[in-house]
Each structure stands twice: as structure tokens, then as C-alpha cells.
Write an enzyme that holds these catalytic residues in place. Sequence first.
Site, short mmCIF file in Angstrom:
data_model
loop_
_atom_site.label_atom_id
_atom_site.label_comp_id
_atom_site.label_asym_id
_atom_site.label_seq_id
_atom_site.Cartn_x
_atom_site.Cartn_y
_atom_site.Cartn_z
N LYS A 55 68.04 38.17 15.95
CA LYS A 55 67.30 37.37 14.97
C LYS A 55 67.25 38.08 13.62
CE LYS A 55 64.53 35.14 18.57
NZ LYS A 55 63.25 35.03 19.29
N GLN A 99 57.49 37.94 19.35
CA GLN A 99 58.43 37.79 20.47
C GLN A 99 57.68 37.82 21.80
OE1 GLN A 99 61.63 37.09 20.06
NE2 GLN A 99 62.12 37.08 22.24
N ASP A 125 58.09 29.46 15.09
CA ASP A 125 58.39 29.16 16.49
C ASP A 125 57.87 27.77 16.89
OD1 ASP A 125 59.83 30.95 18.10
OD2 ASP A 125 58.16 32.36 18.19
N1 GUN Z 1 61.02 34.57 24.07
C1 GUN Z 1 62.02 33.79 24.57
N2 GUN Z 1 62.29 32.77 23.73
C2 GUN Z 1 61.45 32.90 22.68
C3 GUN Z 1 61.25 32.14 21.48
O1 GUN Z 1 61.91 31.13 21.21
N3 GUN Z 1 60.30 32.62 20.65
C4 GUN Z 1 59.56 33.73 20.94
N4 GUN Z 1 58.63 34.10 20.07
N5 GUN Z 1 59.71 34.44 22.03
C5 GUN Z 1 60.66 34.02 22.89
#
Ligand code: GUN
Length: 312
Positions: A55, A99, A125
Site C-alpha cells: 500500500k 491495518q 477503508d
Molecule cells: N486487513 C485485510 N484487509 C484489510 C483492509 O482492506 N483494510 C484494513 N485496514 N485491514 C485489512
Amino acid sequence: MTARVLDGQALAARIQREEITPQVAEFTSRHGRPPGLAIVLVGHNPASEVYVRNKLKSGGGVGFRADLERLPADATLGDVLGLVERLNRSRVHDGILVQSPLPKALGPGAAQRVFDAIAPEKDVDGFTPVNVGRMVQNRPALVACTPTGIIELLVREQIPIAGRHAVVVGRSDIVGKPMALLLLHRDATVTICHSKTPDLAAVCRHADILIAAVGRAGLVTRTFVKPGATVVDVGMNTVTEASVAEQLFPEGHPRLARFRERGSVLVGDVHPEVAEVAGALTPVPGGVGPLTIAMLMMNTLRAARARAGSGT
Ligand code: GUN
């Protein structure tokens, strides 16, 4: 028949290069600063380390300011909430992503409390109650990145949604539930299945569009799939047991050879044999994952524009 491969990797790269990067450059020259994304990583979950690295790399690649905010594995819930509050007030950060999963030591319900603390206008998100509620009502909102990326893929690959029967396997807040709603908003007839659904294969066989989002390696076999259906594989499962790898890949398959070299292989929820039945199929890796990141970039740009008052 061999399914058409829906190449999410290539589509995500094109969206980032041709659409997001030039718009980020335009934002930066207009506002004298780039869009800013802060990613909060608590502890050292190995899979999260990889996702977060990807990311950050994409964020830097499209021209964002992309900052990693680390907290140690023994951070308290108060530490995490304090960091989120600081980022809510930050002038340079338009998007905040915490995350998940958070360390278990933070206690049950910690992730929800942390997501609830994120300012909705920075919630790239789409996990806060405000954005979830707006999405449910089909009003403009920051929407979860994986389901948004899947819709983007279906639309750009000209796979019809309206009037089709979509079956979503999995009811998570991150993928299953928002996926079902986004398909509904595009006039699909939607069925949501889960671990208590009797005769899952029979329900899935009704699907024109089948979304597998349960986190069980190879669960969806050919008997789940109507010939010609579109199958979207959201699973990201690391297989470390030889017996499981041998069930998924025939002797002589290059991925079985890779497994034997490395001791692990990344597979989806869809068994590779489904490629012989489906009309179109997303690969793992290289399908949904890269699109999730492209949508995160898109959401961050949207959040930046909204904060800067420049609308769309
Ligand atoms: N963990 C797995 N997928 C995601 C996501 O799309 N966002 C976040 N914040 N954590 C994750």
C-alpha cells in the site's frame, strides 16, 4: 472450456498510471501539497507487513505522501486511539487506514473501537459506521476497497450485473456484506451464503456471478459453478500442508513444484479446477488484491479533494 482470466493486476496498474497519477499531480499543483495517506500498523503480523508495504509503495508511486505509523505489539488500546486522534487532526493526512488484524492482546472489539474513532471524512477503508450507513443507503460515501475493486473489475470487463443472480459466499464486514450491497445497488439479485448455509454447492450453482470470500483454500470446486459463470476469488490463503497443496494442484503443476521448493503457496478460495467450468475467473495472486490497493488510492484522492473543498 477454459475461463477467461480477469487480470486485476493489469487493470489496477492501468487505473493507477492513467487515471490516479495524473489526477494526483493536478491536485498537488492546485493545492500545493500532495494527498496524504497514513497507515497505522500495530505489531508485526507477517501478512500485514506485506500488505502495508504494498500500500505504501503504491501510495508513493501515484504521488501521495504515504506515511507508516508503527506501534509496538504491546501498545495499549489507548495508544492506538491516541494515534488515530492525532491523525484525525493532522492537516497533511487526508486518509487514515488502520491495518487489521490488530494484536489479540488489545482485547475483543478493539478493531471496531479503533475504526469507530477514525474521522469519517478520512476513513479510506470505509469501515466507520457513518460510511457503512451511507453505503447501505446508496448515498455517496467512502466504500470498502475490496468490494469496490470487484465492481470496477466487473464493469470494466463488461460483465453484466443488472438482473443477474450474484451469490456472495462470506458475510464479513470488510468484504461479504458490502459486496452484497454494492451488487444489489447495481440491480443484481443477491444471495449471501455462510458457514451455516445448507448445501452450499447447490446455492452457488445458481450464480451468474459467484464471489468467494471465506478464507478457505480451494473451498469452491467445480460442482459449485454453473458453466460459464463469472467467479471472483477474494481468498488469500497461505497453504503450508503438502496434502492440501496436492489436492489443489495436479502432479507436475508448476505451483506444486514451487510449493515443494518453498514450503508454502498462496491460493484463493476457488479450486484451480474451476477454470475448466467458469466463463471468467480472477486469479490469485494477481486478481482482486491489486484492485483493492488501486481503490484505496482512489478513496484517498477523493478524501483529499473533499477536504480541500474541490469536490470531485
Ligand atoms: N486487513 C485485510 N484487509 C484489510 C483492509 O482492506 N483494510 C484494513 N485496514 N485491514 C485489512
